[in-house]
Design an enzyme around this catalytic site. Sequence first.
Site, mmCIF file in Angstrom:
data_model
loop_
_atom_site.group_PDB
_atom_site.id
_atom_site.type_symbol
_atom_site.label_atom_id
_atom_site.label_comp_id
_atom_site.label_asym_id
_atom_site.label_seq_id
_atom_site.Cartn_x
_atom_site.Cartn_y
_atom_site.Cartn_z
ATOM 1 N N HIS A 122 0.859 -1.187 0.000
ATOM 2 C CA HIS A 122 0.000 0.000 0.000
ATOM 3 C C HIS A 122 0.888 1.227 0.000
ATOM 4 O O HIS A 122 1.714 1.419 0.900
ATOM 5 C CB HIS A 122 -0.931 0.016 1.206
ATOM 6 C CG HIS A 122 -1.838 1.216 1.229
ATOM 7 N ND1 HIS A 122 -3.078 1.218 0.619
ATOM 8 C CD2 HIS A 122 -1.684 2.444 1.777
ATOM 9 C CE1 HIS A 122 -3.642 2.407 0.787
ATOM 10 N NE2 HIS A 122 -2.814 3.169 1.485
ATOM 11 N N CYS A 123 0.749 2.080 -1.002
ATOM 12 C CA CYS A 123 1.565 3.291 -1.132
ATOM 13 C C CYS A 123 0.795 4.470 -0.538
ATOM 14 O O CYS A 123 -0.265 4.848 -1.048
ATOM 15 C CB CYS A 123 1.903 3.553 -2.596
ATOM 16 S SG CYS A 123 2.821 5.092 -2.860
ATOM 17 N N PHE A 124 1.320 5.065 0.522
ATOM 18 C CA PHE A 124 0.635 6.180 1.168
ATOM 19 C C PHE A 124 0.745 7.464 0.353
ATOM 20 O O PHE A 124 -0.120 8.331 0.450
ATOM 21 C CB PHE A 124 1.200 6.389 2.574
ATOM 22 C CG PHE A 124 0.812 5.319 3.545
ATOM 23 C CD1 PHE A 124 -0.423 5.350 4.167
ATOM 24 C CD2 PHE A 124 1.669 4.264 3.826
ATOM 25 C CE1 PHE A 124 -0.807 4.366 5.072
ATOM 26 C CE2 PHE A 124 1.303 3.273 4.721
ATOM 27 C CZ PHE A 124 0.064 3.329 5.342
ATOM 28 N N GLY A 127 -1.983 7.050 -1.926
ATOM 29 C CA GLY A 127 -3.234 6.709 -1.266
ATOM 30 C C GLY A 127 -3.909 5.507 -1.897
ATOM 31 O O GLY A 127 -5.136 5.412 -1.896
ATOM 32 N N ASN A 128 -3.105 4.589 -2.442
ATOM 33 C CA ASN A 128 -3.651 3.485 -3.208
ATOM 34 C C ASN A 128 -2.776 2.255 -3.026
ATOM 35 O O ASN A 128 -1.593 2.358 -2.693
ATOM 36 C CB ASN A 128 -3.715 3.870 -4.694
ATOM 37 C CG ASN A 128 -4.792 3.104 -5.435
ATOM 38 O OD1 ASN A 128 -5.434 2.242 -4.879
ATOM 39 N ND2 ASN A 128 -4.978 3.439 -6.694
#
Length: 275
Positions: A122-124, A127-128
Amino acid sequence: MLVLRLLNVVAPAYFLCISLVTFVLQIFLFIPSMFRDPSTTPLFSPALLHGALFLFLSANALGNYILVIQNSPEELGKGLNLGEGAETVVDWLDGSRSPGSALPSTHYCRLCARVTQRHDHHCFFTGNCIGSRNMRNFIMFCLYTSLACLDSLVAGMAYISASLSMSFANPLAFLTLLPHSISQFFSGALLSSEMFVILMLYLWLGIGLACAGFCCHQLLLILRGQTRYQVRKGMVVRARPWRENLREVFGKRWLLGLLIPMLNVGSDCRRQKVK
């Protein structure tokens, strides 16, 4: 979980703010300072070539960033063929089954409330979740972000070198620049704008190195046919040729994807979705 959800909102806003500041500094400060006499500037001057290069890198970074967000994971398995494990999506919501129990490397993210095929992480900053649908664009985003930061770092060092009449020929000059500038700033010998540019130099260096390292790490995993989620869970993957692993992520038109932001056309996962 509340802290993670807050980070999922703050991190993209922070990245967009840094991108906007970088664009403003390049267009309105660094590039104009390279023109000695705009009326006699040749067509292929270093300043114009640098401006064109920065716009190319920025357009690719922003374009792939948008494609990473647009190519979101499936909404709670909608349109996702989970086979015999389709009923486990409901079980994921109430916590009765562990994520990824339907298919290998299929993962339900509580932050996204979505199911990701070939889940990586999950890439902050976007946001996805990163998976089969947006892995190629995510790697291109990291690559062009690191190149744009390197370009801004070089342009910023040239600007500071001209403004403060200092040389970066000695490698230690960059390491001692920040403490020396802080002392000059509080003594009133350094302008606020120059101090801000110096701080941005170290920020570009950090972001550029982080994105470059992350990009190289992802490419090594792709060559091995693995994802970060599979490595973290200790999943065994089927050995395949590295060319096939690359083709699955980047597709047949990989060279076109290096030049312009585009969807993962021609990849195996894309063909499976069309079918």
